[in-house]
Design an enzyme around this catalytic site. Structure first.
Site, PDB file in Angstrom:
ATOM      1  N   SER A  64       0.798  -1.232   0.000  1.00  0.00           N
ATOM      2  CA  SER A  64       0.000   0.000   0.000  1.00  0.00           C
ATOM      3  C   SER A  64       0.827   1.277   0.000  1.00  0.00           C
ATOM      4  O   SER A  64       0.252   2.366  -0.046  1.00  0.00           O
ATOM      5  CB  SER A  64      -0.957   0.009   1.190  1.00  0.00           C
ATOM      6  N   LYS A  67      -0.093   3.641  -2.733  1.00  0.00           N
ATOM      7  CA  LYS A  67      -1.112   4.690  -2.633  1.00  0.00           C
ATOM      8  C   LYS A  67      -0.492   6.077  -2.455  1.00  0.00           C
ATOM      9  O   LYS A  67      -1.185   7.083  -2.657  1.00  0.00           O
ATOM     10  CB  LYS A  67      -2.068   4.371  -1.486  1.00  0.00           C
ATOM     11  N   SER A 124      -6.327   3.101   4.003  1.00  0.00           N
ATOM     12  CA  SER A 124      -5.630   2.358   2.950  1.00  0.00           C
ATOM     13  C   SER A 124      -6.621   1.529   2.152  1.00  0.00           C
ATOM     14  O   SER A 124      -6.385   0.355   1.843  1.00  0.00           O
ATOM     15  CB  SER A 124      -4.530   1.471   3.541  1.00  0.00           C
ATOM     16  N   LYS A 226       2.993   6.752   5.427  1.00  0.00           N
ATOM     17  CA  LYS A 226       2.114   5.672   4.971  1.00  0.00           C
ATOM     18  C   LYS A 226       2.713   4.318   5.296  1.00  0.00           C
ATOM     19  O   LYS A 226       3.930   4.132   5.238  1.00  0.00           O
ATOM     20  CB  LYS A 226       1.913   5.789   3.450  1.00  0.00           C
TER      21      LYS A 226
END
Length: 423
Positions: A64, A67, A124, A226
């Site tokens: 993720s 992203k 997420s 993140k």
């Protein structure tokens, strides 16, 4: 002996002492990290100076962290006037089919770009990533082409995207160095969105949606960015922190669970803040960093290591252990403090005010347009990619510039051992 000769001799002795001290600092960091550690890199966000790194050019499944590029492309589209923060994102049937982590909205559900970005980063959410991609790019494939175009423009030469959310795909990989480049671009180019990466939780009606980035409330000064996880990648994080006006970013890939990931990021940041540098070391920047050995051509598959038998795998499985973990008897010092409250949950709502989808489907460039040929990992070889002891941390770039010269800090920088929870 002339004055000049005496001065030169004294200079050489001092140089040897400083070099030895720098080397001792490098060895201290290397010894503190476990042999099976994945790639990492810590750098100064303002100057781009690399403070330490290991395997920073090794291909790795981004999970993720992908992203972050989805958000970056969206920021660019807003900047270019192609949509606005209050433009509508509509959940399509295609987006709603994405597996968890997801919001689970029914097709036809509408929300603003601003809300979608918050759900993308905090939750997420894989379904939100695809819905946002379809809105910004006119289609998922077209958006992925934009992701790859931005990666090339930024100099992320070891990166290839095939989806906007990081779900498993053997054709999608990146490197610690490339995510350092991307995180620096986000920080430098779009400071107005910095709060998005700092949110600890969202509230949607009575529902509270918590971030998986526990550094935000366990390492003082952390201000983003993140986390990411799939079995093949292990536990990844890009973590930013500010202290005394200095902002550092640590990229950590391939850890065995969320707790170790948080510990390692905190320890790298702590070591970076304590570093003063050597008088005779030539500083290396992200754009001049080079591998000292040829990196592998295939990403390491961490599946058996993090998702094997009797292992609780996934961000949610480890959330509680990170949020409540403390240092037990016989464990190394942790740089994570007891949990503290950083902010209240940020309220979000469905709906929006402007229905603007500026790019018709099919208007983008083909997925592989303008991309240099890259070797694709062969799924048949995955069994040969089981994790082994990682190479010793990189200490010298080919240019001769010293990398990773973090001085020893009392107490030693060590990774906190785990007992029982190895999800």
């Amino acid at each position: 002996m002339t004055v000049r000769t005496k001065t030169a001799a004294a200079f050489r002795r001092l140089s040897r002492r400083v070099t030895a001290a720098a080397l001792a600092g490098t060895l201290a960091i290397a010894a503190a990290l476990p042999a099976a550690a994945g790639p990492y890199l810590v750098f100064d966000a303002r100057t781009g100076e690399v403070l330490a790194e290991s395997q920073a050019f090794d291909p790795w499944y981004p999970a993720s962290l992908t992203k972050m590029m989805t958000a970056y492309v969206t920021f660019r589209a807003i900047e270019q006037g192609r949509l606005r923060p209050d433009s509508l994102v509509v959940m399509t049937a295609n987006a709603s089919k994405e597996p968890p982590s997801k919001m689970g909205f029914k097709p036809g559900t509408a929300l603003s770009v601003d809300t979608a970005l918050k759900m993308l980063i905090v939750k997420s959410a894989n379904d939100i990533a695809v819905a946002l991609a379809e809105t910004v790019g006119g289609g998922e494939a077209e958006f992925v082409a934009l992701m790859n175009a931005e990666a090339r423009r930024l100099g992320m030469d070891g990166t290839r995207f095939v989806n906007p959310n990081g779900l498993p795909d053997p054709r999608q990989w990146s490197t610690a160095r490339d995510f350092a480049v991307l995180s620096r671009a986000i920080i430098a180019e779009y400071p107005q969105y910095s709060e998005l990466f700092r949110i600890t939780a969202l509230s949607l009606g009575a529902k509270v949606i918590k971030s998986h980035n526990h550094l935000l409330e366990r390492y003082p000064g952390t201000d983003g960015m993140k986390t990411g996880f799939i079995c093949a990648s292990g536990y990844n994080v890009v973590a930013s922190a500010t202290r005394g006006g200095r902002r550092l970013v640590a990229v950590v890939l391939g850890e065995r669970n969320a707790r170790v990931r948080a510990e390692k990021a905190a320890q790298l940041l702590e070591a970076g803040f304590r570093a003063t540098g050597g008088f005779f070391s030539r500083k290396v920047k992200l754009d001049t960093l080079r591998p000292d050995v040829a990196p592998p051509s295939l990403p390491t598959d961490m599946r058996d290591f993090v998702c094997g038998k009797n292992r609780n795998a996934g961000e949610d499985a480890d959330d509680q252990s990170v949020a409540t973990a403390g240092v037990g008897k016989g464990e190394a010092r942790s740089y994570l403090v007891p949990p503290f409250k950083l902010m209240d949950p940020v309220p979000v709502a469905l709906g929006g005010t402007v229905d603007l989808v500026p790019s018709p489907a099919g208007s983008g460039v083909p997925l592989d347009a303008d991309l240099p040929p890259l070797p694709l990992p062969n799924p048949a070889r995955r069994s040969q990619l089981a994790p082994t002891a990682a190479p010793a941390p990189t200490t010298v770039a080919p240019s001769g510039a010293t990398v990773g010269v973090l001085p020893p800090a009392p107490p030693p920088i060590e990774i906190l051992g785990l007992r029982g929870n190895s999800g």
